[in-house]
Scaffold this motif. Structure first.
Motif, PDB file in Angstrom:
ATOM      1  N   GLU A  69       0.827  -1.204   0.000  1.00  0.00           N
ATOM      2  CA  GLU A  69       0.000   0.000   0.000  1.00  0.00           C
ATOM      3  C   GLU A  69       0.862   1.254   0.000  1.00  0.00           C
ATOM      4  N   ILE A  70       1.988   1.197   0.686  1.00  0.00           N
ATOM      5  CA  ILE A  70       2.865   2.359   0.753  1.00  0.00           C
ATOM      6  C   ILE A  70       3.441   2.671  -0.615  1.00  0.00           C
ATOM      7  N   ILE A  71       4.051   1.685  -1.238  1.00  0.00           N
ATOM      8  CA  ILE A  71       4.704   1.955  -2.522  1.00  0.00           C
ATOM      9  C   ILE A  71       3.676   2.168  -3.636  1.00  0.00           C
ATOM     10  N   LEU A  72       2.572   1.425  -3.594  1.00  0.00           N
ATOM     11  CA  LEU A  72       1.563   1.602  -4.636  1.00  0.00           C
ATOM     12  C   LEU A  72       0.911   2.979  -4.560  1.00  0.00           C
ATOM     13  N   SER A  73       0.715   3.491  -3.363  1.00  0.00           N
ATOM     14  CA  SER A  73       0.138   4.839  -3.255  1.00  0.00           C
ATOM     15  C   SER A  73       1.087   5.863  -3.867  1.00  0.00           C
ATOM     16  N   GLN A  74       2.385   5.645  -3.703  1.00  0.00           N
ATOM     17  CA  GLN A  74       3.368   6.558  -4.289  1.00  0.00           C
ATOM     18  C   GLN A  74       3.387   6.421  -5.811  1.00  0.00           C
ATOM     19  N   ILE A  75       3.324   5.193  -6.301  1.00  0.00           N
ATOM     20  CA  ILE A  75       3.321   4.971  -7.752  1.00  0.00           C
ATOM     21  C   ILE A  75       2.080   5.593  -8.382  1.00  0.00           C
ATOM     22  N   ILE A  76       0.928   5.414  -7.743  1.00  0.00           N
ATOM     23  CA  ILE A  76      -0.308   6.008  -8.260  1.00  0.00           C
ATOM     24  C   ILE A  76      -0.182   7.528  -8.306  1.00  0.00           C
ATOM     25  N   SER A  77       0.388   8.115  -7.253  1.00  0.00           N
ATOM     26  CA  SER A  77       0.592   9.571  -7.241  1.00  0.00           C
ATOM     27  C   SER A  77       1.460  10.013  -8.417  1.00  0.00           C
ATOM     28  N   MET A  78       2.456   9.218  -8.730  1.00  0.00           N
ATOM     29  CA  MET A  78       3.346   9.560  -9.835  1.00  0.00           C
ATOM     30  C   MET A  78       2.617   9.466 -11.182  1.00  0.00           C
ATOM     31  N   TYR A  79       1.767   8.441 -11.345  1.00  0.00           N
ATOM     32  CA  TYR A  79       0.957   8.348 -12.561  1.00  0.00           C
ATOM     33  C   TYR A  79       0.013   9.552 -12.675  1.00  0.00           C
ATOM     34  N   LEU A  80      -0.615   9.918 -11.561  1.00  0.00           N
ATOM     35  CA  LEU A  80      -1.532  11.062 -11.589  1.00  0.00           C
ATOM     36  C   LEU A  80      -0.792  12.350 -11.944  1.00  0.00           C
ATOM     37  N   GLU A  81       0.405  12.504 -11.399  1.00  0.00           N
ATOM     38  CA  GLU A  81       1.221  13.678 -11.727  1.00  0.00           C
ATOM     39  C   GLU A  81       1.548  13.700 -13.225  1.00  0.00           C
ATOM     40  N   MET A  82       1.881  12.536 -13.763  1.00  0.00           N
ATOM     41  CA  MET A  82       2.195  12.436 -15.181  1.00  0.00           C
ATOM     42  C   MET A  82       0.969  12.800 -16.036  1.00  0.00           C
ATOM     43  N   LEU A  83      -0.195  12.320 -15.623  1.00  0.00           N
ATOM     44  CA  LEU A  83      -1.408  12.545 -16.404  1.00  0.00           C
ATOM     45  C   LEU A  83      -1.922  13.984 -16.324  1.00  0.00           C
ATOM     46  N   THR A  97      -7.501   8.333 -15.260  1.00  0.00           N
ATOM     47  CA  THR A  97      -7.321   9.267 -14.144  1.00  0.00           C
ATOM     48  C   THR A  97      -8.353   9.007 -13.053  1.00  0.00           C
ATOM     49  N   GLU A  98      -9.610   8.815 -13.441  1.00  0.00           N
ATOM     50  CA  GLU A  98     -10.661   8.533 -12.459  1.00  0.00           C
ATOM     51  C   GLU A  98     -10.376   7.241 -11.709  1.00  0.00           C
ATOM     52  N   GLU A  99      -9.935   6.219 -12.426  1.00  0.00           N
ATOM     53  CA  GLU A  99      -9.625   4.936 -11.790  1.00  0.00           C
ATOM     54  C   GLU A  99      -8.468   5.095 -10.805  1.00  0.00           C
ATOM     55  N   LEU A 100      -7.467   5.853 -11.203  1.00  0.00           N
ATOM     56  CA  LEU A 100      -6.315   6.077 -10.332  1.00  0.00           C
ATOM     57  C   LEU A 100      -6.711   6.868  -9.085  1.00  0.00           C
ATOM     58  N   TYR A 101      -7.569   7.877  -9.232  1.00  0.00           N
ATOM     59  CA  TYR A 101      -8.031   8.635  -8.061  1.00  0.00           C
ATOM     60  C   TYR A 101      -8.821   7.732  -7.110  1.00  0.00           C
ATOM     61  N   THR A 102      -9.637   6.850  -7.660  1.00  0.00           N
ATOM     62  CA  THR A 102     -10.393   5.914  -6.831  1.00  0.00           C
ATOM     63  C   THR A 102      -9.444   5.013  -6.054  1.00  0.00           C
ATOM     64  N   LEU A 103      -8.425   4.514  -6.741  1.00  0.00           N
ATOM     65  CA  LEU A 103      -7.436   3.666  -6.080  1.00  0.00           C
ATOM     66  C   LEU A 103      -6.673   4.436  -5.019  1.00  0.00           C
ATOM     67  N   LYS A 104      -6.313   5.666  -5.320  1.00  0.00           N
ATOM     68  CA  LYS A 104      -5.548   6.486  -4.371  1.00  0.00           C
ATOM     69  C   LYS A 104      -6.341   6.697  -3.092  1.00  0.00           C
ATOM     70  N   LYS A 105      -7.640   6.939  -3.229  1.00  0.00           N
ATOM     71  CA  LYS A 105      -8.481   7.108  -2.037  1.00  0.00           C
ATOM     72  C   LYS A 105      -8.479   5.851  -1.181  1.00  0.00           C
ATOM     73  N   SER A 106      -8.498   4.700  -1.827  1.00  0.00           N
ATOM     74  CA  SER A 106      -8.523   3.456  -1.060  1.00  0.00           C
ATOM     75  C   SER A 106      -7.178   3.166  -0.406  1.00  0.00           C
ATOM     76  N   LEU A 107      -6.126   3.820  -0.877  1.00  0.00           N
ATOM     77  CA  LEU A 107      -4.783   3.619  -0.331  1.00  0.00           C
ATOM     78  C   LEU A 107      -4.330   4.806   0.505  1.00  0.00           C
ATOM     79  N   SER A 108      -5.267   5.558   1.044  1.00  0.00           N
ATOM     80  CA  SER A 108      -4.901   6.781   1.766  1.00  0.00           C
ATOM     81  C   SER A 108      -3.982   6.498   2.942  1.00  0.00           C
ATOM     82  N   ASP A 109      -4.142   5.346   3.572  1.00  0.00           N
ATOM     83  CA  ASP A 109      -3.263   4.979   4.676  1.00  0.00           C
ATOM     84  C   ASP A 109      -1.827   4.817   4.174  1.00  0.00           C
ATOM     85  N   GLY A 110      -1.683   4.233   2.986  1.00  0.00           N
ATOM     86  CA  GLY A 110      -0.362   4.095   2.377  1.00  0.00           C
ATOM     87  C   GLY A 110       0.249   5.444   2.065  1.00  0.00           C
ATOM     88  N   SER A 111      -0.583   6.390   1.630  1.00  0.00           N
ATOM     89  CA  SER A 111      -0.092   7.743   1.345  1.00  0.00           C
ATOM     90  C   SER A 111       0.409   8.410   2.619  1.00  0.00           C
TER      91      SER A 111
END
Length: 165
Positions: A69-83, A97-111
């Protein structure tokens, strides 16, 4: 060709691991959207394979769900930044982008955990006040470390009793 599929692989692993794929149709739509994104970025260019993968190799050493969850939240953030710098008027970009935001919300603890790690790297351990605080917390930190290692030993012991290997 295999390298082009890494982004799909990473997103698929993220989505499946955290239960965000309701059915195969969503994954197929996402694959189609990612294929369009690959075309936008000309990801079949020969330099894409230089240096190997940027995300998937790092995922291999993060094995526990909480760690992932920690690393995936960071990777998702990087994809969102790229997009952010892409043309958001395109349906496939919006869908990803919508799918990534949904995933990011579910990984908020990892963030949050990732932010904690970043904050730790910013601590000035040469600062006397920080050193004093650190010394005051040393016993508590070591206790937590002891709790963690004894917990791992218990889990291993329980597994060995249950395993008929």
């Amino acid at each position: 060709m295999a390298f082009q599929n890494y982004s799909l692989f990473v997103l698929s692993v993220i989505m499946i691991s955290f239960g965000h794929v309701e059915n195969r149709l969503n994954l197929l739509q996402l694959q189609n959207d990612i294929d369009k994104l690959k075309a936008d970025f000309n990801s079949s260019h020969s330099d894409v394979a230089d240096g190997g993968p940027i995300f998937t190799e790092r995922l291999k050493s993060w094995t526990e769900r909480n760690e992932k969850e920690i690393i995936l939240s960071q990777i998702i953030s990087m994809y969102l930044e790229m997009l952010e710098s892409t043309d958001r008027s395109k349906d496939h970009v919006r869908n990803i982008t919508e799918e990534l935001y949904t995933l990011k919300k579910s990984l908020s603890d990892g963030s949050k955990k990732m932010e904690d790690l970043k904050d730790l790297t910013k601590l000035r351990m040469s600062d006397l006040k920080v050193q004093r605080k650190a010394v005051n917390e040393l016993f508590s930190v070591l206790q937590k470390l002891g709790d963690t290692s004894s917990s791992h030993k218990r889990k291993r012991s329980q597994f060995q009793r249950l395993c008929k290997c």
